[in-house]
Design a protein around this motif. Structure first.
Motif, PDB file in Angstrom:
ATOM      1  N   UNK A 488       0.850  -1.194   0.000  1.00 51.74           N
ATOM      2  CA  UNK A 488       0.000   0.000   0.000  1.00 51.74           C
ATOM      3  C   UNK A 488       0.886   1.245   0.000  1.00 51.74           C
ATOM      4  N   UNK A 489       1.688   1.384  -1.054  1.00 50.72           N
ATOM      5  CA  UNK A 489       2.691   2.442  -1.075  1.00 50.72           C
ATOM      6  C   UNK A 489       2.080   3.844  -1.076  1.00 50.72           C
ATOM      7  N   UNK A 490       0.994   4.032  -1.796  1.00 49.27           N
ATOM      8  CA  UNK A 490       0.377   5.363  -1.832  1.00 49.27           C
ATOM      9  C   UNK A 490      -0.161   5.742  -0.456  1.00 49.27           C
ATOM     10  N   UNK A 491      -0.848   4.803   0.193  1.00 51.09           N
ATOM     11  CA  UNK A 491      -1.326   5.051   1.554  1.00 51.09           C
ATOM     12  C   UNK A 491      -0.162   5.266   2.511  1.00 51.09           C
ATOM     13  N   UNK A 492       0.940   4.559   2.283  1.00 49.28           N
ATOM     14  CA  UNK A 492       2.118   4.738   3.127  1.00 49.28           C
ATOM     15  C   UNK A 492       2.673   6.150   2.979  1.00 49.28           C
ATOM     16  N   UNK A 493       2.725   6.648   1.749  1.00 43.94           N
ATOM     17  CA  UNK A 493       3.169   8.021   1.553  1.00 43.94           C
ATOM     18  C   UNK A 493       2.288   9.018   2.282  1.00 43.94           C
ATOM     19  N   UNK A 494       0.980   8.775   2.261  1.00 45.92           N
ATOM     20  CA  UNK A 494       0.059   9.648   2.993  1.00 45.92           C
ATOM     21  C   UNK A 494       0.320   9.570   4.494  1.00 45.92           C
ATOM     22  N   UNK A 495       0.603   8.360   5.002  1.00 48.18           N
ATOM     23  CA  UNK A 495       0.903   8.211   6.432  1.00 48.18           C
ATOM     24  C   UNK A 495       2.196   8.918   6.810  1.00 48.18           C
ATOM     25  N   UNK A 496       3.177   8.903   5.909  1.00 45.49           N
ATOM     26  CA  UNK A 496       4.436   9.623   6.159  1.00 45.49           C
ATOM     27  C   UNK A 496       4.175  11.121   6.260  1.00 45.49           C
ATOM     28  N   UNK A 497       3.399  11.645   5.327  1.00 40.41           N
ATOM     29  CA  UNK A 497       3.089  13.080   5.358  1.00 40.41           C
ATOM     30  C   UNK A 497       2.273  13.437   6.601  1.00 40.41           C
ATOM     31  N   UNK A 498       1.374  12.543   7.009  1.00 41.33           N
ATOM     32  CA  UNK A 498       0.596  12.788   8.218  1.00 41.33           C
ATOM     33  C   UNK A 498       1.497  12.860   9.443  1.00 41.33           C
ATOM     34  N   UNK A 499       2.552  12.041   9.465  1.00 42.45           N
ATOM     35  CA  UNK A 499       3.482  12.048  10.598  1.00 42.45           C
ATOM     36  C   UNK A 499       4.225  13.368  10.691  1.00 42.45           C
ATOM     37  N   UNK A 500       4.597  13.932   9.537  1.00 43.64           N
ATOM     38  CA  UNK A 500       5.270  15.232   9.538  1.00 43.64           C
ATOM     39  C   UNK A 500       4.289  16.330   9.944  1.00 43.64           C
ATOM     40  N   UNK A 501       3.086  16.292   9.398  1.00 41.65           N
ATOM     41  CA  UNK A 501       2.073  17.292   9.746  1.00 41.65           C
ATOM     42  C   UNK A 501       1.733  17.251  11.231  1.00 41.65           C
ATOM     43  N   UNK A 502       1.810  16.054  11.829  1.00 42.75           N
ATOM     44  CA  UNK A 502       1.493  15.893  13.249  1.00 42.75           C
ATOM     45  C   UNK A 502       2.661  16.273  14.154  1.00 42.75           C
ATOM     46  N   UNK A 503       3.819  16.564  13.557  1.00 40.59           N
ATOM     47  CA  UNK A 503       4.972  16.973  14.353  1.00 40.59           C
ATOM     48  C   UNK A 503       5.846  15.851  14.858  1.00 40.59           C
ATOM     49  N   UNK A 504       5.612  14.615  14.368  1.00 37.12           N
ATOM     50  CA  UNK A 504       6.445  13.484  14.799  1.00 37.12           C
ATOM     51  C   UNK A 504       7.845  13.568  14.203  1.00 37.12           C
ATOM     52  N   UNK A 505       7.991  14.274  13.077  1.00 36.00           N
ATOM     53  CA  UNK A 505       9.281  14.478  12.426  1.00 36.00           C
ATOM     54  C   UNK A 505       9.401  15.931  11.999  1.00 36.00           C
ATOM     55  N   UNK A 506      10.654  16.402  11.905  1.00 34.57           N
ATOM     56  CA  UNK A 506      10.895  17.785  11.508  1.00 34.57           C
ATOM     57  C   UNK A 506      10.847  17.979  10.005  1.00 34.57           C
ATOM     58  N   UNK A 507      10.981  16.890   9.250  1.00 36.43           N
ATOM     59  CA  UNK A 507      11.017  17.007   7.795  1.00 36.43           C
ATOM     60  C   UNK A 507      10.519  15.713   7.154  1.00 36.43           C
ATOM     61  N   UNK A 508      10.179  15.811   5.893  1.00 35.75           N
ATOM     62  CA  UNK A 508       9.762  14.621   5.155  1.00 35.75           C
ATOM     63  C   UNK A 508      10.913  13.634   5.054  1.00 35.75           C
ATOM     64  N   UNK A 509      12.119  14.155   4.833  1.00 37.23           N
ATOM     65  CA  UNK A 509      13.287  13.283   4.710  1.00 37.23           C
ATOM     66  C   UNK A 509      13.519  12.481   5.983  1.00 37.23           C
ATOM     67  N   UNK A 510      13.335  13.113   7.128  1.00 38.76           N
ATOM     68  CA  UNK A 510      13.510  12.410   8.402  1.00 38.76           C
ATOM     69  C   UNK A 510      12.459  11.323   8.571  1.00 38.76           C
ATOM     70  N   UNK A 511      11.240  11.624   8.167  1.00 42.28           N
ATOM     71  CA  UNK A 511      10.170  10.625   8.258  1.00 42.28           C
ATOM     72  C   UNK A 511      10.421   9.461   7.310  1.00 42.28           C
ATOM     73  N   UNK A 512      10.933   9.754   6.119  1.00 49.24           N
ATOM     74  CA  UNK A 512      11.202   8.702   5.147  1.00 49.24           C
ATOM     75  C   UNK A 512      12.250   7.713   5.654  1.00 49.24           C
ATOM     76  N   UNK A 513      13.235   8.212   6.381  1.00 51.40           N
ATOM     77  CA  UNK A 513      14.289   7.329   6.891  1.00 51.40           C
ATOM     78  C   UNK A 513      13.724   6.239   7.796  1.00 51.40           C
ATOM     79  N   UNK A 514      12.631   6.539   8.462  1.00 50.01           N
ATOM     80  CA  UNK A 514      12.019   5.583   9.379  1.00 50.01           C
ATOM     81  C   UNK A 514      10.877   4.819   8.726  1.00 50.01           C
ATOM     82  N   UNK A 515      10.065   5.508   7.912  1.00 49.26           N
ATOM     83  CA  UNK A 515       8.788   4.956   7.484  1.00 49.26           C
ATOM     84  C   UNK A 515       8.722   4.502   6.025  1.00 49.26           C
TER      85      UNK A 515
END
Length: 552
Positions: A488-515
C-alpha cells in the motif's frame, strides 16, 4: 507509548486504509472497501468516455474502511493515532455550492452525474481541453509552460467547462470546484466552506494551472476569454496553496466519532496517489517512481538549480513542492496500463461470460469463474514462452488516449502485423510490450529535456503480480527496476506526510528514513532482448506517428 498515523488511499475502484507506527515504520494493518455505487456501474457511460463517482461513495467507504481497520488491531489502537492524510486519483474534481457542499449531496442533484466527481479517466472534455491549450499558447503569458504545454481532458478546468456547457442547472448551482484530495482533507477538518477552504500544492499545480511564476492562478480574463461560463470561478479559489507536509487542520468531533479516532488529531494536506506513492518510495533525482495500476503515473523530482529555467514539454506539470518540499516534482503517465490488459481480458472472455449467464450447475459456474480469475496469468505464461523478434507485431497502448508524452485523449490504440497464425498469447504479448513502449517514451522525454532518469522504482499491484510484465519492462527500458515492498505504497506516503504534519518528524526526509518502504525485488534487463526491443520500439513510434496524423 507507540504512536501511529493513518494513510487513506482513494483509488479508482476502492479506498484503502493503512496504519503505520511512526517510531518503527512498521505497517500494522490495512483494510480495503469498494465503492458500492461504482461497483454497480452507476453514473458511467464508457461509450461516451463518461466516468463519474458519487461523493456518498467516498463518505460511506471512508467510514467502512476505517472502522474495518480497527477490527484487525488490538483494542485501544485507535487512541494512539496522531494524524491522518489522504491521497486520491486526479484530476477528479466536483462542483460545490456556496456552502462548499458537492452538488450531488443535495436532493436536487443526488442522481445527476454532472453533479458528481468527474473521475480522472473521464474524457468527455476533449474539445474544452483543446480550447484551453490554444488560449494558453496564444497568450502573452503561457499558463501551460509549467504543465507540459498541453492541457488535458483529464484535468480540472476542461471538466468544469464541459459540465457548464452541458448542464445549465449544475452551472447555476455551482460556486466553485474542488479536487477529491482537497475535499476529503477539508471534510475532516470542517473547512469545506469556500471561505475556509485551502488547497494543496499538488492538485493546484499539476491540474489547475497554479504557479508562483504568475502569482497563483491565471487571471479571470484568461478564463472568460475561453468561455464566459467560467467568469468568476478562479476568483472563488484560494491561491495560498500548501505542501502536503503542512498541517491542514484537526479532526472534528463529528468525524472523530464516525471513524473511532481521537478528536483533534492532525490532518495533513492531501495529494494525488502517485505523488504520495513517490514519497513512500524515497523518490530522488535520477529515479523515476512509477505507480502501475489501471493507468500509470510517473513521478520524479529534481532540484531548482538542476532544472533551471527548463520547462519540460509534454508532461503533466513541474511544480515546486508537489512531492517533496523545496524540490520540483515532475509528473507524467499513461492513460491505460492495467486497463489495457483488462480490456483484452474482457474481449477474450465475452463468450465465456455469456455462457455463465446460461449455466445453472454450481460446479460448472465455479469452473468458469476459475477460468476468468486465471486468464491473465495463463496469457502471461504463454506469452513469456514466445520468442522476441524484430519482425513481431506492434501495438499502441492508447486504448484510453495518451496522457504523456504530449497529451491527446482523442487518439486510439492500434495494432499492426496480425496474421492468421496470430493467437491470443501473441496478441497479449504485443499489448504488454505496448505498455512498456509507452512508458519508455516518457523516460526518453525526461532525458531529452534535461531531467536524467537512471533507474525506476515501481509500486502498485502489477509490479507484484506479474514477473512477465516487469521483465518485459526491464528489457524494453534497458534499465534496472526496483519493486517496492509495501503493498500500500500510496497510503504509506500519505501516512508519512501525516506524521510530519502531526509533528512526529521535523522534515519529510527524516520521516522517510524511518517509514519509507524498502525494496523487495529487482529486475535487470536482458541485453539480447533489449537490443531487439530497440527495433520494435522504433516500429511503435512509427505506428504512433501514423495514428496521430504524422508521417507513417
Amino acid at each position: 507509548m507507540s504512536r501511529y498515523t493513518l494513510g487513506l488511499d482513494y483509488g479508482s475502484d476502492s479506498v484503502r486504509a493503512l496504519l503505520v507506527d511512526v517510531t518503527t515504520g512498521a505497517e500494522l494493518a490495512t483494510h480495503m472497501v469498494n465503492y458500492s455505487r461504482w461497483a454497480e456501474d452507476k453514473f458511467c457511460d464508457p461509450a461516451k468516455d463518461q466516468y463519474r463517482q458519487h461523493p456518498q461513495d467516498y463518505i460511506d467507504s471512508l467510514v467502512a474502511v476505517v472502522r474495518g481497520l480497527w477490527e484487525k488491531v488490538p483494542s485501544g489502537t485507535a487512541e494512539k493515532v496522531i494524524g491522518m492524510s489522504f491521497d486520491t486519483t486526479g484530476s477528479t474534481p466536483v462542483a460545490i455550492n456556496a456552502e462548499g457542499t458537492p452538488l450531488a449531496l443535495t436532493p436536487e442533484f443526488a442522481e445527476n452525474p454532472n453533479a458528481m466527481f468527474v473521475l480522472w479517466k473521464d474524457h468527455t472534455s476533449i474539445a474544452e481541453a483543446k480550447e484551453i491549450t490554444e488560449a494558453a499558447n496564444n497568450n502573452d503569458v503561457n499558463y501551460l509552460s509549467h504543465m507540459g504545454g498541453i492541457y488535458s481532458s483529464e484535468w480540472y478546468w476542461a471538466k468544469a467547462l464541459h459540465i457548464f456547457r452541458n448542464d445549465a442547472a449544475v452551472k447555476a448551482a455551482t460556486y466553485s470546484w474542488v479536487e477529491h484530495c482537497d475535499w476529503m482533507t477539508a471534510l475532516m477538518c470542517g473547512t469545506t466552506h469556500p471561505d475556509s477552504l485551502t488547497l494543496g500544492r499538488c492538485a493546484t499545480g499539476h491540474k489547475m494551472m497554479w504557479n508562483d511564476a504568475w502569482g497563483g492562478f491565471p487571471p479571470n480574463s484568461f478564463f472568460t476569454g475561453i468561455d464566459p461560463l467560467l467568469d468568476g470561478m478562479v476568483e472563488s479559489i484560494n491561491s495560498a496553496t500548501k505542501t502536503s507536509d503542512t498541517l491542514a487542520g484537526n479532526l472534528t468531533a463529528e468525524w472523530a466519532e464516525k471513524l473511532g479516532l481521537p478528536e483533534g488529531i492532525a490532518i495533513g494536506y492531501g495529494a494525488f496517489d502517485c505523488h504520495m506513492g513517490a514519497v513512500a518510495a524515497n523518490v530522488r533525482p535520477g529515479v523515476l517512481t512509477k505507480v502501475m495500476g489501471t493507468s500509470t503515473c510517473d513521478i520524479t523530482v529534481t532540484t531548482k538549480a538542476q532544472l533551471g529555467d527548463t520547462c519540460v514539454k509534454g508532461i503533466c506539470g513541474q511544480v515546486d513542492g508537489s512531492v517533496i518540499p523545496d524540490m520540483i516534482g515532475l509528473e507524467a503517465g499513461q492513460s491505460a496500463f492495467g486497463d489495457l490488459y483488462a480490456w483484452f481480458k474482457n474481449v477474450v472472455l465475452w463468450p465465456t461470460r455469456q455462457l455463465t449467464d446460461e449455466l445453472t450447475d454450481s460446479g460448472q459456474i465455479a469452473l468458469v469463474e476459475q477460468i476468468e480469475d486465471t486468464v491473465l496469468q495463463r496469457l502471461s505464461n504463454a506469452a513469456d514462452m514466445l520468442p522476441v523478434n524484430s519482425t513481431d507485431m506492434t501495438a499502441l497502448d492508447w486504448v484510453n488516449g495518451r496522457r504523456t508524452p504530449d497529451a491527446d485523449q482523442s487518439v486510439s490504440m492500434a495494432m499492426t502485423g496480425i496474421k492468421m497464425g496470430t493467437d491470443a498469447p501473441a496478441l497479449f504479448k504485443a499489448l504488454v510490450e505496448a505498455t512498456a513502449f509507452g512508458a519508455r517514451a516518457i523516460t526518453e522525454r525526461f532525458n531529452d529535456e534535461g531531467v536524467p532518469i537512471e533507474s525506476v522504482v515501481v509500486i502498485g499491484g502489477i509490479s507484484k503480480k506479474s514477473d512477465y510484465v516487469m521483465q518485459t519492462c526491464a528489457d524494453v527500458w534497458n534499465c534496472p527496476i526496483d519493486v517496492l515492498e509495501s503493498e500500500q505504497s500510496c497510503a504509506l506516503g500519505a501516512a508519512i506526510m501525516a506524521a510530519v504534519a502531526a509533528g512526529a518528524f521535523d522534515s519529510v526526509e527524516a520521516a522517510q528514513k524511518v517509514m519509507a518502504s524498502p525494496v523487495c525485488k529487482q529486475y535487470h534487463p536482458n541485453a539480447e532482448r533489449a537490443s531487439i526491443y530497440d527495433a520494435l520500439y522504433s516500429k511503435y513510434q512509427t505506428l504512433g506517428d501514423y495514428v496521430s496524423g504524422g508521417n507513417p
